[in-house]
Design a protein around this motif. Structure first.
Motif, PDB file in Angstrom:
ATOM      1  N   TRP A 284       0.808  -1.229   0.000  1.00 53.65           N
ATOM      2  CA  TRP A 284       0.000   0.000   0.000  1.00 53.65           C
ATOM      3  C   TRP A 284       0.835   1.269   0.000  1.00 53.65           C
ATOM      4  CZ3 TRP A 284      -4.428  -1.338   4.001  1.00 53.65           C
ATOM      5  CH2 TRP A 284      -5.302  -2.266   3.393  1.00 53.65           C
TER       6      TRP A 284
ATOM      7  N   GLU B 147       0.463   4.119  -2.798  1.00 53.27           N
ATOM      8  CA  GLU B 147       0.080   5.487  -2.415  1.00 53.27           C
ATOM      9  C   GLU B 147       1.129   6.508  -2.844  1.00 53.27           C
ATOM     10  OE1 GLU B 147      -0.590   5.202   1.780  1.00 53.27           O
ATOM     11  OE2 GLU B 147      -2.332   3.898   1.505  1.00 53.27           O
TER      12      GLU B 147
ATOM     13  N   GLU C 163      -3.184  -6.740  -5.427  1.00 56.72           N
ATOM     14  CA  GLU C 163      -4.034  -5.901  -4.580  1.00 56.72           C
ATOM     15  C   GLU C 163      -5.513  -6.122  -4.948  1.00 56.72           C
ATOM     16  OE1 GLU C 163      -4.416  -4.029  -1.972  1.00 56.72           O
ATOM     17  OE2 GLU C 163      -6.420  -3.398  -2.616  1.00 56.72           O
TER      18      GLU C 163
ATOM     19  N   TRP D  97      -6.860  -8.682  -6.034  1.00 60.51           N
ATOM     20  CA  TRP D  97      -7.253 -10.006  -5.539  1.00 60.51           C
ATOM     21  C   TRP D  97      -7.787  -9.942  -4.098  1.00 60.51           C
ATOM     22  CZ3 TRP D  97      -8.992 -14.341  -7.008  1.00 60.51           C
ATOM     23  CH2 TRP D  97      -8.936 -15.469  -6.193  1.00 60.51           C
ATOM     24  N   GLY D  98      -7.419  -8.889  -3.383  1.00 60.50           N
ATOM     25  CA  GLY D  98      -7.944  -8.704  -2.032  1.00 60.50           C
ATOM     26  C   GLY D  98      -9.464  -8.737  -1.997  1.00 60.50           C
TER      27      GLY D  98
ATOM     28  N   ASN E 273      -9.484   0.827  -6.129  1.00 54.99           N
ATOM     29  CA  ASN E 273      -9.264   1.525  -4.858  1.00 54.99           C
ATOM     30  C   ASN E 273      -7.954   2.314  -4.771  1.00 54.99           C
ATOM     31  OD1 ASN E 273     -11.688   0.558  -3.565  1.00 54.99           O
ATOM     32  ND2 ASN E 273     -10.657  -1.425  -3.396  1.00 54.99           N
ATOM     33  N   PHE E 274      -7.128   2.225  -5.805  1.00 54.11           N
ATOM     34  CA  PHE E 274      -5.883   3.005  -5.787  1.00 54.11           C
ATOM     35  C   PHE E 274      -5.771   3.692  -7.141  1.00 54.11           C
ATOM     36  CE2 PHE E 274      -5.226  -0.121  -2.539  1.00 54.11           C
ATOM     37  CZ  PHE E 274      -4.516   0.544  -1.551  1.00 54.11           C
TER      38      PHE E 274
ATOM     39  N   VAL F 140      -1.907 -11.565   2.352  1.00 56.50           N
ATOM     40  CA  VAL F 140      -1.142 -10.935   3.436  1.00 56.50           C
ATOM     41  C   VAL F 140      -1.485  -9.455   3.489  1.00 56.50           C
ATOM     42  CG1 VAL F 140       1.163 -10.460   4.339  1.00 56.50           C
ATOM     43  CG2 VAL F 140       0.711 -12.611   3.153  1.00 56.50           C
ATOM     44  N   GLU F 141      -1.982  -9.019   4.612  1.00 60.47           N
ATOM     45  CA  GLU F 141      -2.469  -7.657   4.798  1.00 60.47           C
ATOM     46  C   GLU F 141      -1.520  -6.584   4.288  1.00 60.47           C
ATOM     47  OE1 GLU F 141      -2.397  -9.025   8.831  1.00 60.47           O
ATOM     48  OE2 GLU F 141      -1.579  -7.104   9.525  1.00 60.47           O
ATOM     49  N   THR F 142      -2.054  -5.601   3.576  1.00 58.04           N
ATOM     50  CA  THR F 142      -1.384  -4.409   3.035  1.00 58.04           C
ATOM     51  C   THR F 142      -0.211  -4.702   2.097  1.00 58.04           C
ATOM     52  OG1 THR F 142       0.441  -3.882   4.538  1.00 58.04           O
ATOM     53  CG2 THR F 142      -1.728  -3.351   5.332  1.00 58.04           C
TER      54      THR F 142
ATOM     55  N   ARG G 139      -0.168   1.203  12.751  1.00 60.61           N
ATOM     56  CA  ARG G 139      -1.353   0.450  13.185  1.00 60.61           C
ATOM     57  C   ARG G 139      -2.547   0.595  12.237  1.00 60.61           C
ATOM     58  NH1 ARG G 139      -1.345   1.450  19.735  1.00 60.61           N
ATOM     59  NH2 ARG G 139       0.361   0.009  20.200  1.00 60.61           N
ATOM     60  N   ASP G 140      -2.498   1.624  11.377  1.00 54.99           N
ATOM     61  CA  ASP G 140      -3.573   1.731  10.387  1.00 54.99           C
ATOM     62  C   ASP G 140      -3.377   0.729   9.245  1.00 54.99           C
ATOM     63  OD1 ASP G 140      -4.618   3.814  11.814  1.00 54.99           O
ATOM     64  OD2 ASP G 140      -3.604   5.370  10.624  1.00 54.99           O
ATOM     65  N   TYR G 141      -2.194   0.202   9.136  1.00 51.69           N
ATOM     66  CA  TYR G 141      -1.880  -0.675   8.010  1.00 51.69           C
ATOM     67  C   TYR G 141      -1.798  -2.152   8.404  1.00 51.69           C
ATOM     68  CZ  TYR G 141      -0.968   3.401   5.116  1.00 51.69           C
ATOM     69  OH  TYR G 141      -1.117   4.554   4.395  1.00 51.69           O
ATOM     70  N   TRP G 142      -1.111  -2.405   9.523  1.00 52.40           N
ATOM     71  CA  TRP G 142      -0.885  -3.789   9.918  1.00 52.40           C
ATOM     72  C   TRP G 142      -1.568  -4.103  11.253  1.00 52.40           C
ATOM     73  CZ3 TRP G 142       3.381  -1.126   7.701  1.00 52.40           C
ATOM     74  CH2 TRP G 142       3.905  -1.693   6.531  1.00 52.40           C
TER      75      TRP G 142
END
Lengths: 435, 565, 131
Positions: free
Chosen positions: B151, B155, B190, B192-193, B207-208, B339-341, B536-539
């Motif tokens: 991410w 960004e 991404e 695929w999320g 979304n991006f 896997v997150e972010t 903490r906003d990401y992971w």
């Protein structure tokens, strides 16, 4: 007084790593961010400690040095033909690694508590695979959460707060929908939007019914496991219509009739749902590092649990090489238990044979198993008095910290296993020289 | 002090130093190649009538980490027949396409390989990857963090903040103890999320506000700003789909203007999977000619083969949407792990069959690429282990590359239609030992920017392979079976100056170092603070618990990199 | 009365096991049997009466407690632990996992029989401690 931040919690598979501990005189006196189970451990762990190695002679325990206890342990293991090395879910990856090497060296069987919780889940995964994700992916994206045969408010108290219902994510700011499936109205079920109370031992039927329904097949029955068909249709629609669904399953599926077949069904359901939307599944792993033990065994031997080295290479056949079966067949002739209390958790018949074996226990506590042991090697609390690595239920590795000094002279599981291993090697070399 | 060693009278192939089969001695002291040693004291290997090469280097093999382990877990049936017993020197293990870690190290060492790169590390799982690499003996190793769908990258690049992006990448590379920037189906992972994918270089990533082209170009610039030793390492969009060779050409073209001084700026990995012509599986044709033509006319690209071998194997990649397609195509069991972010991974067991038109075409395409690309420094031998087959098939592939007869022998057995569509019958080229040495060690080391690997000049790491082949007596075109056999079991493998394997027997279990980049940029503290604040906003883990500590690597070998920023 | 036995985790069991298995609190948290109120009525017992839970594998004495977890007539719930392990079905169906949930069992009032302490229980169940 000092504080330690970002501490990983050595209790359940959530492995929360945001604890803040206050330490006074080498004792944890305050826990911030932890749940009730976490607090119980950090504030209460030091009770009922064993502080000296013990060896049983004529039915009674005698305090001895580590050296003597290790020597006795190595003797037991070297003499055994088919030793069982059991436990491993409440210790560090580094200790498990030493345990695997020891098992290989003595030609024993190494099995973990997976065998008693999510062993059937592993068998299910080996049958059909698993669509899964890390917990952060769920947090950021899931709009539907399902807990099936799992009661996180009790067994994984911060699971809902950190990863699912009570947490916002990047793409999920609104409240998520919660479905709970269980045989009784658990604490978690009380918070659910939809609660399905099904008859015991009928999870498989419900899962297969849902699989049929999401394929637009019609059921020829009016109810399944006590649930009217229309209600199941609603559930199937909810699952299909979500944007990202996450299904967490517990021992409510693995321990009931069907066992691994239930897991085949639940994983197939989730796999099928990916044709229509995004859906993932995850077993709710219990002990804090049971996942880590699975992982290391897998990368070092190819197999996740119930690994038998008696032929000199790893062999795996749960049902044959798994702890309960070996004990029920009364095959093992020695046992080493690390970081687990099988006498309190195995069916009694299996526990009885375990107790009849020359038994070595490595544990910080006087557990029910230690009470039965011939050799007790007291160890540190992993994640409190010694560090290492552990794996969260979603396979994310996290560091365990050493927060306070252990009682004087007490060694960690890893250290104890390493010295047993070198003592075993020494004894074997000696035997080679003087047969 | 380690012993001195001298390897006498071998036919030495050391392409980086321009040595093409001359008879010479190689001297070793303290793990390094030296000018000379005390010949009376030194341990001697008599390599008369044998090939001497630098130890093999593998630029792309999935041998460790969470996705490989998920593959091992998924496939007990892969291991049952392939057990390895514990010996006095070696640990036991199992596995064919996804072997256990100790076994992996031994098998590489038996073939004379000494350095390998694990090309897909989800950054959040880096600790896991390194734990497995610690347990992979006999070889030095590195790992590539997956960055194309992170991410922070999406960004920063969508906002045109290249320098800031570079500092984030620097932080991540150092934190995860990574070696190179890996990009897999950029944007598609991404997407695929939420169960989607992207299908061209210019499609918007959901979304991006960014496209795959912008991700590839952006990270290519980042890579240059950071002065990383390897180029960006790219698994293309549309991999595994008929017609995708155009995407591959576009991907190479899209960074053409970023190249300077004839230096590569992009590596297209396992190119075979991205060289399909045709509109569906029935009309599948080879796109190798077009890709080779482009590569022959440009110097900013390197490739590796991803050569298919006919066997049962396990496919695994961060291209999770592709893996899902494969699951639907084959009906085989399927594991997915997002896997997150950061990234994702998919795993599906697979069998390449000689009689399948598509599989046979894939076999042909890989070899066509290797033979049509004239310069061996541009294309390397891999199987994208285990995706197109296990690494233990390299000797077989060497024999195909060196012998038209070997190719014909296989060709006779494959699908009839594939025989008629394959370009191989028209290709007469047969590689020589020099070219093989480039494709299996020198070229790979050079592309990776590994200064002390892949050659036998003074100061290089004493990683050496000796093979029982006499190039003066043996005709590899005719005697390809002997070549195959010799490369399967090196007569000697020397790692760090010690003889660790001989004729396929492991003599010594050695650890081998983990190679990683310590990237230094200016103003890094500010970036780290920013990351910490937003973490903490990401992971779902803490900033402090994310990095891999250096002391968790059994043998750490940091490489200092001074960035341009 | 015929019931289906489900064993599982409770918050107290999870909490007190961290304090040590020989603590009274641990014993009190796991040597219990949660029953549906109607089933208790049918058996003629009160909250806190001891009951005997038996299967073909063994029997044990537990303290019956009224379940607060909705209606689950015909199902009894017992926390994981040594008290119930002599009663559950050890059969692994060749997959390694015993049957901890969903075993057919019989519950009967046993107001005069005591719940054993862990030490007593182990002594009774394990020959090793009696040598």
């Amino acid at each position: 007084m000092r504080t330690v931040k970002h501490v990983t919690c050595p209790v359940c598979g959530c492995l929360c790593d945001d604890l803040e501990l206050t330490i006074k005189d080498e004792k944890v006196v305050k826990v911030k961010n932890g749940c009730a189970l976490c607090k119980a451990k950090f504030l209460g762990y030091s009770k009922h400690r064993v502080l000296k190695p013990l060896v049983r002679k004529n039915g009674r325990f005698f305090e001895v040095s580590y050296e003597e206890a290790v020597s006795r342990a190595a003797e037991i293991l070297t003499e055994a033909n088919y030793p069982l090395l059991y436990g491993w879910s409440m210790t560090s990856c580094e200790a498990v690694s030493a345990g695997i090497e020891l098992a290989e060296e003595i030609g024993g069987v190494i099995d973990t508590t997976s065998t008693l919780c999510h062993g059937p889940s592993t068998l299910g995964i080996q049958d059909v695979g698993i669509s899964s994700a890390t917990l952060g992916q769920v947090r950021h994206r899931a709009d539907l959460i399902v807990y099936w045969g799992s009661n996180p408010l009790i067994a994984h108290p911060r699971h809902m707060e950190r990863y699912t219902i009570f947490r916002k994510g990047r793409f999920q700011k609104e409240k998520r929908k919660l479905i709970v499936v269980d045989v009784r109205k658990t604490e978690t079920a009380e918070t659910a939007d939809i609660f399905l109370q099904i008859k015991p031992n009928m999870d498989y039927e419900v899962l297969q019914a849902l699989r049929a329904l999401i394929r637009d097949q019609e059921l020829d029955v009016d109810e399944v496991a006590g649930i009217p068909t229309e209600r199941l249709e609603e559930i199937a629609d909810t699952m299909v219509e979500c944007r990202f669904g996450a299904l967490f399953f517990g021992s409510g599926l693995t321990m009931t009739r069907g066992k691994n077949r239930n897991i085949d069904a639940v994983l197939s359901l989730v796999s099928d749902l990916n044709k229509l939307t995004k859906f993932i599944a995850m077993p709710m792993r219990g002990h804090f590092n049971v996942t880590g033990a699975d992982m290391i065994l897998t990368w070092q031997t190819g197999y996740p649990y119930a690994v038998d080295f008696s032929l000199g290479y790893p062999r795996y056949n749960p049902g044959e090489t798994s702890a309960v079966d070996i004990l029920l067949r009364e095959e093992s002739d020695a046992a080493l238990v690390v970081a687990s209390d099988p006498v309190a958790s195995l069916p009694r018949k299996a526990a009885e044979h375990l107790a009849e074996n020359p038994l070595i226990v490595v544990d910080p506590h006087m557990s029910a198993t230690a009470r039965m042991a011939d050799v007790v090697l007291p160890s540190t609390f992993v994640g409190i008095e010694s560090g290492g690595t552990a794996y969260r239920m979603d396979h994310v590795p996290l560091p365990l910290k050493k927060i306070v000094e252990p009682p004087e002279g007490i060694l960690s599981d890893e250290e104890i296993l390493r010295i047993i291993l070198s003592e075993v090697k020494r004894k074997k070399a000696e035997q080679m020289e003087n047969p | 002090m380690k012993m001195e060693l001298i390897i006498r009278n071998g036919f030495v192939f050391d392409p980086i130093n321009g040595v093409k089969g001359e008879k010479m001695d190689i001297a070793v002291r303290d793990g390094k190649i030296v000018e000379r040693v005390n010949e009376r004291k030194a341990l001697e290997i008599d390599a008369s009538g044998m090939l001497v090469m630098p130890g093999g280097v593998d630029i792309h093999c999935h041998i460790a980490g969470s996705e490989v382990n998920a593959g091992r877990l998924l496939r007990p049936e892969d291991h049952f027949k392939y057990s390895e017993r514990k010996t006095a020197t070696t640990r036991s293990g199992s596995g064919h396409s996804v072997p256990s870690t100790f076994t992996t190290g031994y098998r590489y060492s038996r073939m004379g390989y000494t350095t390998i790169m694990n090309p897909a590390m989800p950054p959040l799982m880096a600790k896991h990857t390194h734990k497995e690499l610690n347990d992979t003996p006999m070889v030095d190793k590195g790992s590539f963090p997956l960055l194309g769908d992170w991410w922070f990258v999406l960004e920063h690049l969508s906002n045109g903040r290249i320098e800031e992006c570079a500092r984030y990448v620097a932080w991540l590379m150092t934190s995860t103890k990574g070696y190179a920037v890996k990009i897999v189906n950029p944007g598609g992972v991404e997407a695929w999320g939420f169960g989607h994918n992207v299908h061209s270089l210019d499609e918007q990533v959901p979304n991006f506000n960014i496209t795959p082209r912008e991700i590839i170009r952006g990270l290519c610039k980042v890579n240059k700003l950071l002065n990383l030793p390897h180029t960006i390492h790219v698994h293309t969009n549309n991999l595994g789909k008929p017609g995708n060779y155009t995407t591959t050409l576009e991907t190479m073209k899209c960074v053409e203007d970023l190249a300077a001084d004839d230096k590569p700026v992009i590596h297209i990995t396992h190119c075979q999977f991205s060289a399909f012509k045709g509109s569906d599986w029935k009309t599948l044709r080879s796109g190798a000619e077009e890709i080779a033509r482009y590569v022959n006319n440009h110097s900013h690209v390197t490739l590796d083969m991803g050569q298919v071998v006919f066997t049962d194997t396990t496919t695994m990649t961060a291209d999770a949407p592709f893996q899902y397609t494969l699951h639907e195509l084959t009906g085989s069991k399927w594991t997915n792990q997002d896997v997150e972010t950061e990234t994702s991974v998919g795993i599906v067991p697979f069998r390449y069959r000689r009689k399948s038109y598509v599989h046979a075409m894939q076999w042909s395409i890989g070899l066509e690429l290797a033979l049509l690309i004239k310069d061996p420094w541009k294309i390397f031998l891999t199987t994208d282990h285990p995706n197109a087959g296990p690494f233990t098939a390299y000797p077989r592939i060497i024999s195909w590359l060196m012998s038209r007869r070997a190719r014909e022998a296989t060709m006779k057995k494959i699908n009839r239609r594939a025989q008629s569509k394959s370009l191989l019958p028209s290709i007469t080229r047969e590689l020589d030992f020099y070219e093989i040495a480039v494709m299996t060690r020198a070229g790979q080391a050079k592309a990776l920017g590994l200064k002390d690997k892949g050659h036998l000049g003074v100061g290089a790491d004493a990683d050496i392979a000796v093979y029982k082949i006499n190039p003066e007596e043996l005709d590899p075109s005719r005697d390809y079976k002997i070549v195959r056999k010799a490369f399967r079991r090196a007569a000697y493998t020397v790692k760090g100056g010690e003889i660790v394997a001989r004729n396929g027997e492991i003599l010594k279990h050695v650890k081998g170092a983990t190679l990683w980049l310590k990237v230094k940029t200016s103003q890094q503290t500010k970036v780290n603070e920013d990351l910490k604040r937003r973490f903490r906003d990401y992971w779902t883990v803490e900033y402090e618990n994310y990095p891999v500590s250096e002391n968790s690597l059994d043998i750490s070998h940091p490489i200092n990199v001074e960035a341009k920023i | 009365m015929k019931v289906i036995l489900v064993t599982g985790r409770t918050v107290k069991q999870g909490f007190w096991k961290e304090y040590g298995k020989f603590s009274k609190a641990y014993m009190e948290s796991v040597s219990v049997c949660y029953m549906d109120a109607r089933d208790m009525e049918r058996l003629g017992i009160k909250d806190g009466t001891n009951v005997q839970v038996s299967t073909k594998h063994g029997s044990t004495i537990l303290k019956a407690l009224k379940s607060t977890r909705g209606k689950h007539s015909g199902i009894i719930f017992v926390p994981y632990g040594p008290w119930i392990n002599g009663v559950v079905d050890p059969e692994t169906d060749s997959v390694g996992m015993p049957s901890f949930k969903g075993t057919q069992a019989e519950v009967e009032p046993a107001p005069e029989k005591p719940v054993l302490s862990l030490e007593e229980l182990l002594k009774k169940q394990f020959r090793k401690l009696n040598r």
